[in-house]
Scaffold this active site. Structure first.
Site, PDB file in Angstrom:
ATOM      1  N   ASN A  93      82.036 -91.372  10.720  1.00 51.37           N
ATOM      2  CA  ASN A  93      81.280 -92.168  11.693  1.00 51.37           C
ATOM      3  C   ASN A  93      79.943 -91.468  11.921  1.00 51.37           C
ATOM      4  O   ASN A  93      79.880 -90.460  12.615  1.00 51.37           O
ATOM      5  CB  ASN A  93      82.092 -92.253  12.993  1.00 51.37           C
ATOM      6  CG  ASN A  93      81.323 -92.924  14.115  1.00 51.37           C
ATOM      7  OD1 ASN A  93      80.281 -93.548  13.879  1.00 51.37           O
ATOM      8  ND2 ASN A  93      81.820 -92.798  15.337  1.00 51.37           N
ATOM      9  N   LYS A 139      77.408 -92.476  13.504  1.00 53.02           N
ATOM     10  CA  LYS A 139      76.777 -92.804  14.791  1.00 53.02           C
ATOM     11  C   LYS A 139      75.290 -93.140  14.538  1.00 53.02           C
ATOM     12  O   LYS A 139      74.983 -93.696  13.486  1.00 53.02           O
ATOM     13  CB  LYS A 139      76.977 -91.660  15.794  1.00 53.02           C
ATOM     14  CG  LYS A 139      78.464 -91.261  15.879  1.00 53.02           C
ATOM     15  CD  LYS A 139      78.795 -90.367  17.025  1.00 53.02           C
ATOM     16  CE  LYS A 139      80.303 -90.093  17.006  1.00 53.02           C
ATOM     17  NZ  LYS A 139      80.734 -89.276  18.137  1.00 53.02           N
ATOM     18  N   HIS A 150      84.958 -97.936  19.937  1.00 48.24           N
ATOM     19  CA  HIS A 150      84.724 -96.489  20.028  1.00 48.24           C
ATOM     20  C   HIS A 150      84.426 -96.139  21.492  1.00 48.24           C
ATOM     21  O   HIS A 150      83.797 -96.927  22.204  1.00 48.24           O
ATOM     22  CB  HIS A 150      83.551 -96.092  19.120  1.00 48.24           C
ATOM     23  CG  HIS A 150      83.389 -94.608  19.011  1.00 48.24           C
ATOM     24  ND1 HIS A 150      82.740 -93.874  19.976  1.00 48.24           N
ATOM     25  CD2 HIS A 150      83.823 -93.724  18.091  1.00 48.24           C
ATOM     26  CE1 HIS A 150      82.780 -92.593  19.631  1.00 48.24           C
ATOM     27  NE2 HIS A 150      83.429 -92.482  18.491  1.00 48.24           N
ATOM     28  N   GLU A 199      82.259 -94.361  22.795  1.00 51.97           N
ATOM     29  CA  GLU A 199      80.835 -94.433  23.158  1.00 51.97           C
ATOM     30  C   GLU A 199      80.427 -95.884  23.434  1.00 51.97           C
ATOM     31  O   GLU A 199      79.593 -96.152  24.296  1.00 51.97           O
ATOM     32  CB  GLU A 199      79.980 -93.794  22.049  1.00 51.97           C
ATOM     33  CG  GLU A 199      80.092 -92.272  22.100  1.00 51.97           C
ATOM     34  CD  GLU A 199      79.906 -91.556  20.779  1.00 51.97           C
ATOM     35  OE1 GLU A 199      79.358 -92.134  19.831  1.00 51.97           O
ATOM     36  OE2 GLU A 199      80.341 -90.377  20.688  1.00 51.97           O
ATOM     37  N   GLU A 227      91.244 -90.905  19.701  1.00 53.62           N
ATOM     38  CA  GLU A 227      90.157 -89.949  19.915  1.00 53.62           C
ATOM     39  C   GLU A 227      90.089 -89.562  21.389  1.00 53.62           C
ATOM     40  O   GLU A 227      89.492 -90.290  22.193  1.00 53.62           O
ATOM     41  CB  GLU A 227      88.820 -90.576  19.513  1.00 53.62           C
ATOM     42  CG  GLU A 227      88.751 -90.965  18.058  1.00 53.62           C
ATOM     43  CD  GLU A 227      87.300 -91.080  17.602  1.00 53.62           C
ATOM     44  OE1 GLU A 227      86.937 -90.339  16.698  1.00 53.62           O
ATOM     45  OE2 GLU A 227      86.554 -91.882  18.178  1.00 53.62           O
ATOM     46  N   GLY A 230      82.663 -84.491  19.844  1.00 55.02           N
ATOM     47  CA  GLY A 230      81.364 -83.827  19.829  1.00 55.02           C
ATOM     48  C   GLY A 230      81.322 -82.565  20.675  1.00 55.02           C
ATOM     49  O   GLY A 230      80.248 -82.022  20.942  1.00 55.02           O
ATOM     50  N   SER A 268      86.044 -83.720  16.959  1.00 54.18           N
ATOM     51  CA  SER A 268      85.729 -82.384  16.440  1.00 54.18           C
ATOM     52  C   SER A 268      86.587 -81.986  15.229  1.00 54.18           C
ATOM     53  O   SER A 268      87.002 -80.838  15.101  1.00 54.18           O
ATOM     54  CB  SER A 268      85.828 -81.330  17.547  1.00 54.18           C
ATOM     55  OG  SER A 268      84.888 -81.623  18.570  1.00 54.18           O
TER      56      SER A 268
HETATM   57  P1  PGA Z   1      83.065 -85.789  16.400  1.00 50.01           P
HETATM   58  O1  PGA Z   1      83.096 -87.380  16.686  1.00 50.01           O
HETATM   59  O2  PGA Z   1      83.802 -85.572  15.102  1.00 50.01           O
HETATM   60  O3  PGA Z   1      81.608 -85.446  16.305  1.00 50.01           O
HETATM   61  O4  PGA Z   1      83.767 -85.138  17.541  1.00 50.01           O
HETATM   62  C1  PGA Z   1      84.233 -88.151  16.433  1.00 50.01           C
HETATM   63  C2  PGA Z   1      83.980 -89.600  16.777  1.00 50.01           C
HETATM   64  O5  PGA Z   1      83.369 -89.863  17.820  1.00 50.01           O
HETATM   65  O6  PGA Z   1      84.375 -90.510  16.030  1.00 50.01           O
END
Ligand code: PGA
Length: 259
Positions: free
Chosen positions: A12, A14, A102, A104, A174, A180, A220
């Site tokens: 992903n 983003k 997601h 976000e 998640e 992140g 992460s």
């Molecule tokens: P990350 O993001 O691997 O940077 O923690 C995962 C995600 O939001 O899909």
């Protein structure tokens, strides 16, 4: 006997990589992965919308096995929805996997469980696979409400979806506090929640569907923790954010069997 589920590892991106950077990243990833990797694991990349046509051209002209993904779509087919992109538009670009709900999107853009459910149906209705995301905040986990939150998201996301469609889907667990932040859930916590999700799917949609649905862990994920996560019986893949932006790092995650 349990159905063997083919792992799926998804990048992903983003809001990162313009279309030039996207082409480079996909080419480098293709170069790093070999035939066996693709036989063992489905690999999808989810760039911003503006990159999809560019990577589609490169992937198809070089017959790469990398699957084309998207990060979101709107649930209506077409019309006066300024700024939105529909599922049929993505299907036309040979997108196969679309991330839906997601955290976000839910937290920053106010997507509700109802929106997410409509998006799941729009994606399935256009013969693509939704990656339905769920996960709790740190506050919810500490208050002992993680399972209730995730169960609610899964049941709402799958409402009215046919059993056959459920079996074909991907669910991504998640935990928001692990995204992140460099803070991964322990493989035990991740396994427990993924097993719980499979149980929720079994109860709502049937044991066969629960056995077939693929569940990713996200938050992460790095080359150093992927092998342990993938060793868990209910974790069938990973949704990778930051570590998918760099082809070498993402390839090392896909090749988790080697380390
Ligand atoms: P990350 O993001 O691997 O940077 O923690 C995962 C995600 O939001 O899909």
């Amino acid at each position: 006997m349990a159905t063997p589920r083919k792992p799926i590892i998804s990048g992903n991106w983003k809001m990162n990589h313009n279309h030039f950077e996207a082409i480079q990243c996909v080419q480098k990833l293709h170069y790093r992965l070999d035939v066996d990797d693709h036989e063992n694991v489905d690999v999808s990349v989810h760039p911003p919308f503006t990159d999809i046509r560019s990577i589609q051209t490169v992937i198809e002209s070089d017959k790469m096995k990398i699957l084309i993904g998207a990060q979101n779509c709107y649930f209506e087919q077409k019309g006066a929805f300024t700024g939105e992109v529909s599922a049929p538009m993505l299907a036309k670009l040979n997108v196969t996997h679309v991330i839906v709900g997601h955290s976000e999107r839910r937290e920053i853009f106010g997507e509700t469980d109802e929106d997410v459910n409509k998006k799941v149906k729009a994606v399935l209705g256009n013969e693509m696979t939704p990656i339905l995301c769920c996960g709790e905040t740190l506050e919810e986990r500490e208050a002992g409400r993680a399972e209730a939150k995730v169960e609610g998201q899964i049941l709402a996301g799958l409402a009215g979806v046919t059993k056959a469609h459920v079996a074909s889907m991907v669910i991504a667990y998640e935990p928001i506090w692990a995204i992140g932040t460099g803070r991964t859930a322990t493989s035990e916590d991740a396994q427990n929640m993924c097993a719980f999700i499979r149980g929720v799917v079994a109860e709502a949609c049937g044991a066969e569907q629960a056995e077939a649905v693929r569940i990713q862990y996200g938050g992460s994920v790095k080359p150093g923790n992927i092998a342990e996560l993938m060793a868990q019986p209910d974790i069938d893949g990973a949704l990778v954010g930051g570590a998918s932006l760099e082809a070498d790092e993402f390839a090392a995650i896909v090749q988790y069997r080697n380390h």
